[in-house]
Every structure is written in C-alpha cells, then in structure tokens.
Design a protein around this motif. Structure first.
Motif, mmCIF file in Angstrom:
data_model
loop_
_atom_site.group_PDB
_atom_site.id
_atom_site.type_symbol
_atom_site.label_atom_id
_atom_site.label_comp_id
_atom_site.label_asym_id
_atom_site.label_seq_id
_atom_site.Cartn_x
_atom_site.Cartn_y
_atom_site.Cartn_z
ATOM 1 N N LEU A 262 0.819 -1.214 0.000
ATOM 2 C CA LEU A 262 0.000 0.000 0.000
ATOM 3 C C LEU A 262 0.852 1.264 0.000
ATOM 4 C CD1 LEU A 262 -2.750 -1.133 2.528
ATOM 5 C CD2 LEU A 262 -3.016 -0.792 0.067
ATOM 6 N N ARG A 263 2.110 1.156 0.416
ATOM 7 C CA ARG A 263 3.006 2.317 0.380
ATOM 8 C C ARG A 263 3.603 2.540 -0.993
ATOM 9 N NH1 ARG A 263 5.255 -0.138 5.011
ATOM 10 N NH2 ARG A 263 7.206 -0.473 3.865
ATOM 11 N N ALA A 264 3.487 1.562 -1.868
ATOM 12 C CA ALA A 264 4.150 1.640 -3.171
ATOM 13 C C ALA A 264 3.525 2.719 -4.054
ATOM 14 C CB ALA A 264 4.076 0.282 -3.882
ATOM 15 N N SER A 265 4.354 3.337 -4.902
ATOM 16 C CA SER A 265 3.867 4.370 -5.820
ATOM 17 C C SER A 265 3.046 3.752 -6.943
ATOM 18 C CB SER A 265 5.056 5.120 -6.435
ATOM 19 O OG SER A 265 5.848 5.720 -5.434
ATOM 20 N N LEU A 266 2.102 4.510 -7.465
ATOM 21 C CA LEU A 266 1.373 4.075 -8.645
ATOM 22 C C LEU A 266 2.299 4.089 -9.859
ATOM 23 C CD1 LEU A 266 -2.025 5.947 -8.107
ATOM 24 C CD2 LEU A 266 -1.499 3.545 -7.635
ATOM 25 N N PRO A 267 1.979 3.318 -10.917
ATOM 26 C CA PRO A 267 2.878 3.206 -12.071
ATOM 27 C C PRO A 267 3.175 4.552 -12.733
ATOM 28 C CG PRO A 267 1.193 1.508 -12.144
ATOM 29 C CD PRO A 267 0.809 2.431 -11.042
ATOM 30 N N LEU A 268 4.360 4.669 -13.258
ATOM 31 C CA LEU A 268 4.756 5.875 -13.987
ATOM 32 C C LEU A 268 3.867 6.058 -15.219
ATOM 33 C CD1 LEU A 268 6.997 8.097 -14.141
ATOM 34 C CD2 LEU A 268 8.193 6.574 -15.745
ATOM 35 N N GLY A 269 3.391 7.276 -15.424
ATOM 36 C CA GLY A 269 2.603 7.593 -16.605
ATOM 37 C C GLY A 269 1.175 7.110 -16.561
ATOM 38 N N LEU A 270 0.695 6.668 -15.403
ATOM 39 C CA LEU A 270 -0.667 6.171 -15.302
ATOM 40 C C LEU A 270 -1.660 7.293 -15.610
ATOM 41 C CD1 LEU A 270 -2.615 3.879 -14.418
ATOM 42 C CD2 LEU A 270 -2.474 4.822 -12.105
ATOM 43 N N ASP A 274 -8.406 7.240 -16.843
ATOM 44 C CA ASP A 274 -8.735 5.990 -17.538
ATOM 45 C C ASP A 274 -9.155 4.950 -16.506
ATOM 46 O OD1 ASP A 274 -8.898 3.683 -18.988
ATOM 47 O OD2 ASP A 274 -7.002 3.967 -20.059
ATOM 48 N N SER A 275 -10.455 4.748 -16.364
ATOM 49 C CA SER A 275 -10.952 3.820 -15.350
ATOM 50 C C SER A 275 -10.521 2.387 -15.634
ATOM 51 C CB SER A 275 -12.478 3.901 -15.255
ATOM 52 O OG SER A 275 -13.078 3.600 -16.504
ATOM 53 N N GLU A 276 -10.403 2.006 -16.927
ATOM 54 C CA GLU A 276 -9.986 0.643 -17.253
ATOM 55 C C GLU A 276 -8.548 0.397 -16.819
ATOM 56 O OE1 GLU A 276 -10.641 -0.362 -21.288
ATOM 57 O OE2 GLU A 276 -12.826 -0.099 -21.192
ATOM 58 N N ALA A 277 -7.687 1.407 -16.997
ATOM 59 C CA ALA A 277 -6.289 1.255 -16.593
ATOM 60 C C ALA A 277 -6.162 1.195 -15.072
ATOM 61 C CB ALA A 277 -5.460 2.413 -17.147
ATOM 62 N N LEU A 278 -7.047 1.912 -14.399
ATOM 63 C CA LEU A 278 -6.955 1.981 -12.943
ATOM 64 C C LEU A 278 -7.633 0.803 -12.254
ATOM 65 C CD1 LEU A 278 -5.615 4.118 -11.164
ATOM 66 C CD2 LEU A 278 -7.876 5.121 -10.778
ATOM 67 N N ALA A 279 -8.562 0.134 -12.942
ATOM 68 C CA ALA A 279 -9.371 -0.915 -12.317
ATOM 69 C C ALA A 279 -8.539 -2.020 -11.677
ATOM 70 C CB ALA A 279 -10.345 -1.493 -13.339
ATOM 71 N N PRO A 280 -7.546 -2.619 -12.367
ATOM 72 C CA PRO A 280 -6.787 -3.695 -11.723
ATOM 73 C C PRO A 280 -5.986 -3.211 -10.513
ATOM 74 C CG PRO A 280 -5.800 -3.098 -13.831
ATOM 75 C CD PRO A 280 -7.117 -2.424 -13.774
ATOM 76 N N ILE A 281 -5.522 -1.963 -10.570
ATOM 77 C CA ILE A 281 -4.761 -1.426 -9.436
ATOM 78 C C ILE A 281 -5.698 -1.224 -8.242
ATOM 79 C CG2 ILE A 281 -3.328 0.494 -8.653
ATOM 80 C CD1 ILE A 281 -2.525 0.923 -11.565
ATOM 81 N N VAL A 282 -6.925 -0.769 -8.521
ATOM 82 C CA VAL A 282 -7.911 -0.622 -7.446
ATOM 83 C C VAL A 282 -8.200 -1.976 -6.821
ATOM 84 C CG1 VAL A 282 -10.321 -0.061 -6.942
ATOM 85 C CG2 VAL A 282 -8.951 1.474 -8.383
ATOM 86 N N ALA A 283 -8.373 -2.992 -7.650
ATOM 87 C CA ALA A 283 -8.661 -4.335 -7.132
ATOM 88 C C ALA A 283 -7.516 -4.834 -6.258
ATOM 89 C CB ALA A 283 -8.919 -5.282 -8.292
ATOM 90 N N GLN A 284 -6.273 -4.629 -6.712
ATOM 91 C CA GLN A 284 -5.115 -5.057 -5.923
ATOM 92 C C GLN A 284 -5.034 -4.305 -4.592
ATOM 93 O OE1 GLN A 284 -1.887 -4.278 -8.606
ATOM 94 N NE2 GLN A 284 -2.532 -5.841 -10.088
ATOM 95 N N THR A 285 -5.365 -3.011 -4.658
ATOM 96 C CA THR A 285 -5.309 -2.190 -3.449
ATOM 97 C C THR A 285 -6.365 -2.629 -2.441
ATOM 98 O OG1 THR A 285 -4.488 -0.312 -4.739
ATOM 99 C CG2 THR A 285 -5.443 0.177 -2.577
ATOM 100 N N VAL A 286 -7.576 -2.914 -2.940
ATOM 101 C CA VAL A 286 -8.638 -3.388 -2.055
ATOM 102 C C VAL A 286 -8.226 -4.697 -1.394
ATOM 103 C CG1 VAL A 286 -10.987 -4.297 -1.995
ATOM 104 C CG2 VAL A 286 -10.493 -2.188 -3.256
#
Length: 411
Positions: A262-270, A274-286
């Motif tokens: 949870l401390r890790a930075s989000l990917p460079l250039g995200l 774009d909800s589709e690009a963010l969706a898997p990261i949201v799932a991993q974070t949850v």
C-alpha cells in the motif's frame, strides 16, 4: 484504570437528565430516539447548575471573550463587534463582552449564547466531568438565553447528540425526524438546508413546551427549533460528541502504512482519467487493504481513540495553591484520593511500577505497586492505610503522587 470508572453502572449525572433507567436509555434511546423528561419525572431540577443570575454575572463581571459568547437573531449570527468592546484601561483586548451592547441586542430580540460553560462555570465544570464519566464521550455545555417570543435559530440539526436542560422560563420545542440519519461532523445541516426546511413544515415527532426542570435528549440529526414564550428562557445545551464506527474505521486505517504494497507508488505515466487502466490497481489495493485489516487487533484503534479521548476531555482540576498548602501539612493520617476522571495505565516492569497518563508518566519503586493500586480504586484513604509500604515510605509515595497531580487531598 482510573479512580472513577467511566461508564459506571450508577451513572448519577446521566440519571439526572432522563426519566428512564440508564440501561434502558442506552438500549432504546442513545443514538436512536429523542426522549422528553419532565420535572415531575426527575428527582431534582437543574437550578444548582445555572440560573438567570449566573447569566447576568457572566455578562457583567467575568470579562468573557469571544468565542465564549455569541449572539443570534432570527437565525442570523451577529457580528462580534455588535456585543463586544475593549475592557478599558488595563484590559484593552477588544473582544470582551460589553453589557451595554448585549442589553441593546437582547432587548431587540437577540439570543445570548454563552459557550464553553464546562470551562467557565464551576457547577457545570463538575457536572460535565461526571456526565463524561457516565457516557464515555466528550461533552461541551452552552447556555441559550432567549428573550420572550423570540427564536434564536432556524430549524436545523446538530452533528452531535444533545441534552437540553430547561433552567428558567418556557420554550416551545418542535422536533422532526432526520433527513440524514447519524450525520458526521463533515455533514452539517446546511448541506441539506432545503430538505431540512421541508421536513420542518411537517408534523413534529415532539411538540412540547419545556419548563424549568424539564429535560430533552436529541440524537444527532434530529431537526429542532425552539421559541421562547412569555418570559426570558434560559436553557443549557449539553453537546455530546459521540464517537462513531467511522471514527473506529479512521483509527484502523492508520495502520495501512504498515503494508509495503500500500506504500508503493502508482505506475509511472498512469492515466488517472482511464478507469480501465486503474481498475486492476484498485482491485489489488482493495485486496491488500482487506488483508491488512484482517490481521489487525483492537490495540491500534484503542490507542488512537483513547489518546483522542484524553485530549478532548478534562480530569478533575487541581488547585495549585491549595495543593502546595496540603503538601506542607500532609502526614500519614491525611485523607487523600485518586484524582477523578483521570485515566491511567499502571504497569510493572522489572523493579519499577509505572503510572502512565496522557501527558506524563511517573515511575516508582515496585514496592509501591500495592499502594498505587489501592489509591487508584478511587476510595479516600490515608497513607497509613496503604498496603506494602512502611509508614515513612507511604507518606513519601503519597506526597509524590499529589505533587505530580495523580492524587488530591480533598479540602
């Protein structure tokens, strides 16, 4: 551990304000329903707490400053300059209450609000501390002084529970059901102004006149307005800042920094659009959030909320001059007791017993542990009655505890 156990079964301060038992109040009314209690239902009135004469004394002789006083007229809060002025030579601070200005505004229909009486008026200081002990939530006390046939504020709701104690005069209260149940501090009534106004035109859940000695409990969110009747009305409003499950969730979320994922930075250039690009990261974070919370226990939120409670409430005051005088005369026969409403934790490590309060920690030889635990029960005892110490050592320990503000010598 504390000398006066918070939430004790007797709850004497709470019992003064309600016509039902504390247990029934906790199960049926607290945070759920309003409760009207008349003077006939209660064992005693509230004249020992406050009075119309007390209002005049605070306005004329105490140098009260803003924000401890404010005024309102028909729903509008007056500018401080309308009722304050400089105190004159030696007290030039400009925001002190002006009795002349207050008289002019009050005669014109404005309500006087004396705020923070739990810090200003001795009987209310003591009563509020006792009520906090009974309920386990922080409290504040304001007085509302409304001239005849006047209304200080429009229909609204509060984001804290309130007890209304009628001191003098009569006030007509209209209570309507919430448009937002259990609002948080971040959800004040003016965010729902139109809905509140509409709800206030309907049939009230409670439509009653409060007379001296009557009391009303309102959970947060319940809409209310009040109008003084044939004489000046004075009532106390006790605001209880009830802790909520949202507060507990905030305390739990403070441990998220323990999880490296949870401390890790989000990917460079995200692309944050774009909800589709963010969706898997949201799932991993949850998933990481759920895993972290499932591994928790009560110790972290307990530490957070207890520290907050300690910062938002006050223990019994200590009198510096009287304390030093008592210390000079203290001997083995002097009656002493634990300072009321002072939560502490007593722990023993190796050859030391530690008394941990919010603002300080005191360390004593381990031989003092039985004496400390005896004092922390809250009973009034003398040094000669304390277990585990010889007479001379017991007096030394009691002196130290008095000097450090853990124990008091009642006058």
């Amino acid at each position: 551990m504390t000398g006066h156990e918070r939430g004790s079964s007797s709850r004497p301060a709470l019992s003064r304000c309600i016509r039902v038992s504390p247990d029934e109040f906790g199960l049926r009314y607290w945070g759920r329903e309003p409760l009207l209690s008349t003077a006939a239902d209660l064992e005693r009135g509230f004249g020992d707490l406050f009075s119309a004469a007390a209002v005049d004394e605070l306005v004329t002789r105490r140098g009260v400053r803003t924000p401890f006083i404010r005024m309102a007229n028909e729903g509008s809060v007056l500018a401080a300059s309308d009722y304050t002025a400089s105190g004159g030579f030696g007290a030039e601070i400009p925001d002190q209450v002006s009795s002349d200005k207050v008289l002019a505004e009050f005669a014109g229909g404005a309500t006087i609000v004396l705020q923070g009486l739990h810090r200003l008026w001795p009987p209310i200081i003591d009563f509020t501390r006792e009520l906090v002990d009974d309920l386990g939530h922080p409290a504040q006390v304001n007085a509302y002084v409304t001239p005849p046939s006047s209304q200080g504020f429009d229909p609204h709701y509060d984001t804290h529970d309130v007890f209304v104690l009628q001191i003098s005069g009569e006030k007509h209260w209209r209570i309507h059901a919430p448009v937002l149940v259990d609002p948080l501090r971040s959800q004040p009534w003016d965010q729902h102004r139109a809905a509140v106004a509409r709800a206030a035109t309907g049939k009230p859940e409670i439509d009653a006149v409060l007379r001296p000695g009557d009391a009303l409990y309102l959970p947060r969110g319940w809409i209310h307005s009040a109008t003084a009747l044939g004489a000046t009305s004075v009532h106390l409003t006790i605001g209880m800042a009830a802790y909520t499950r949202a507060d507990l969730a905030d305390a739990l979320l403070r441990q998220l920094g323990d999880n490296a994922e949870l401390r890790a930075s989000l990917p460079l250039g995200l692309d944050l659009h774009d909800s589709e690009a963010l969706a898997p990261i949201v799932a991993q974070t949850v998933q990481a959030l759920v895993e972290t919370l499932q591994q928790t226990d009560a110790s972290r939120p307990v530490a957070v909320l207890s520290a907050r409670f300690g910062a938002e409430t006050r223990a019994e005051p200590v009198a510096p001059l009287a304390t030093l005088e008592a210390l000079a005369a203290l001997d083995g026969s002097t009656p002493v007791r634990w300072r009321e409403s002072l939560p502490v934790r007593v722990t023993t490590i190796d050859d030391r017993v530690r008394i941990v309060a919010r603002t300080k920690t005191l360390s004593l030889p381990v031989e003092a542990e039985p004496a400390v635990l005896r004092l922390a029960t809250g009973d009034t005892v003398s040094a000669d009655e304390l277990p585990g110490l010889d007479a001379e050592s017991a007096v030394v320990v009691v002196r130290r505890l008095v000097r450090e503000g853990f124990v008091v010598a009642p006058a």
